[in-house]
Scaffold this active site. Structure first.
Site, short mmCIF file in Angstrom:
data_model
loop_
_atom_site.label_atom_id
_atom_site.label_comp_id
_atom_site.label_asym_id
_atom_site.label_seq_id
_atom_site.Cartn_x
_atom_site.Cartn_y
_atom_site.Cartn_z
N LYS A 176 0.84 -1.27 0.15
CA LYS A 176 -0.12 -0.15 0.00
C LYS A 176 0.74 1.39 0.04
O LYS A 176 2.16 1.26 0.21
CB LYS A 176 -1.05 0.03 1.18
CG LYS A 176 -2.06 -1.01 1.16
CD LYS A 176 -2.88 -1.20 0.03
CE LYS A 176 -4.07 -2.27 0.01
NZ LYS A 176 -3.66 -3.36 -0.64
C1 LIG Z 1 -9.66 -2.86 -1.77
C2 LIG Z 1 -8.87 -3.58 -0.58
N1 LIG Z 1 -9.84 -3.95 0.45
C3 LIG Z 1 -9.17 -4.48 1.44
C4 LIG Z 1 -8.07 -4.99 1.44
C5 LIG Z 1 -7.42 -5.37 2.87
O1 LIG Z 1 -6.55 -4.98 3.18
P1 LIG Z 1 -5.51 -5.76 4.30
O2 LIG Z 1 -4.76 -6.60 3.46
O3 LIG Z 1 -4.90 -4.79 5.08
O4 LIG Z 1 -6.35 -6.64 5.32
C6 LIG Z 1 -7.28 -4.74 0.53
C7 LIG Z 1 -5.76 -5.49 0.40
O5 LIG Z 1 -5.08 -6.05 0.99
C8 LIG Z 1 -7.49 -4.02 -0.77
O6 LIG Z 1 -6.98 -4.18 -1.66
#
Ligand SMILES: Cc1ncc(COP(=O)(O)O)c(C=O)c1O
Length: 367
Positions: A176
């Site tokens: 990210k």
């Molecule tokens: C659009 C979207 N929503 C939610 C997430 C979930 O985030 P995390 O991996 O930090 O749980 C991600 C990516 O990882 C994502 O690309």
């Protein structure tokens, strides 16, 4: 192999982790508190809560607006499955709205058709860093929870995201724009939502030797070691964003003369977070399918990725929602999208290598 989205970690992050380890704070402590304060300033919101992941952020935000069994939550199929998974975790049913052909963000007109008495929340995703069209989504009198995993730096019509809706959820995952490896942040201007999330993410501390809980918490707090990395990344967010903006410009120039390869639309009224450079590959015009392009680029040592396959077509959701109507725009896009390498860790030469490889693959595919 030229990596798809390698992290841009420097000596500052290494030193911050060492300092945190020496401080004795391994779990949530002063670094997490500082990250919350600094991020609240960054997104111009009143409250920010640090949690274990973007997924946890979305889950706790849904619980904080009382989503539960029997409820429906309207969301988008072109997203990482976590967006829909948390609706299931809350005991509710995901209802998928189709996307707009231009930017693959949620289609507010389809949302309006799907809203019913059972709709308890609407969850748009700001795909690739382009904000969804928020104003129509906010007119239904239903809580809106934004999935801003791609959109740390985005603004909607001149206003920073972070305080526009009931809660905005960010991810600190390794790829990210602010990358700590794992982690998430929730911003809100609603103190009741902030209090609910605070109670859910850990447990309310007592004020002496005793402790108490008000709800059974999820232990979804963020460690100071990760918060220390996130703080360094926040210091670099503008610099890194400028590098990705230049990479976008290089790709825009390159694909402008490649028939059948089109980037997603970006709205000039909004600030884009330049998180993913997604193109759509029209198999007829471009001479080969998206899957073939991905394979041929891999043979050129270029790693690419897919954002996203439609969630309603994945096994868990096909089984759970057997009567799901077709979503034609999302389904076509799911077969056409390809994300090109993008990262502040890539040099100008790396991006030039990607462009040269893409030109060779395109010429061969159309020959
Ligand atoms: C659009 C979207 N929503 C939610 C997430 C979930 O985030 P995390 O991996 O930090 O749980 C991600 C990516 O990882 C994502 O690309």
């Amino acid at each position: 192999m030229l990596g798809f989205q390698p992290p841009a970690i420097g000596e500052e992050e290494v030193a911050a982790v060492a300092e945190t380890l020496r401080s004795g704070w391994l779990t949530t402590g002063p670094k997490a508190a500082e990250l919350e304060r600094r991020f609240a300033e960054f997104v111009e919101a009143e409250h920010v809560l640090a949690v274990a992941s973007g997924t946890a952020a979305l889950h706790l935000a849904l619980l904080a607006v009382d989503v539960g069994p029997g409820d429906e939550v309207i969301t988008i199929p072109i997203t990482w499955p976590a967006t829909a998974n948390v609706i299931v975790h809350a005991g509710a049913t995901p209802v998928f709205a189709d996307v707009r052909d231009s930017d693959l963000n949620i289609d507010p007109d389809h949302v309006a058709e799907l809203v019913s008495d059972r709709t308890k929340a609407i969850m748009p995703v700001h795909l690739a860093g382009q904000v969804a069209d928020m104003d129509p989504l906010l007119t239904h009198g239903i809580p809106v929870i934004e999935d801003a995993a791609h959109a740390a730096e985005s603004s909607y019509r001149g206003r920073k995201i972070g305080g526009l809706s009931d809660a905005t959820c960010f991810s600190l995952y390794a790829t990210k724009n602010i990358a700590a490896g794992e982690g998430g942040l929730i911003s809100t201007n609603d103190s009741a939502v902030a209090e609910a999330i605070e109670a859910l993410r850990l447990m309310r501390r007592g004020d002496g030797s005793l402790y108490d809980i008000v709800v059974p918490g999820y232990k979804a707090n963020l460690s100071d070691v990760l918060a220390a990395i996130a703080l360094c990344q926040l210091d670099k967010v503008e610099h890194h964003g400028e590098i990705r903006r230049r990479q976008f410009a290089d790709y825009d120039e390159a694909v402008a003369d490649l028939a059948g390869i089109e980037p997603l639309a970006r709205d000039a009224r909004d600030t884009h977070a330049y998180h993913l450079y997604i193109v759509r590959i029209d198999a007829v015009e471009a001479g080969a399918t998206r899957d073939e392009y991905q394979r041929l680029l891999r043979e050129e040592n270029i790693a690419t990725s897919i954002h996203f396959l439609p969630v309603h077509q994945l096994t868990a959701y096909r089984e759970r929602l057997p009567d799901q109507p077709s979503l034609p725009v999302a389904e076509r896009a799911g077969a056409e999208v390809l994300s090109l390498p993008l990262s502040p860790a890539h040099s100008d030469e790396d991006i030039a290598d990607v462009v040269a490889a893409l030109r060779r693959v395109h010429a061969a595919a159309r020959a």
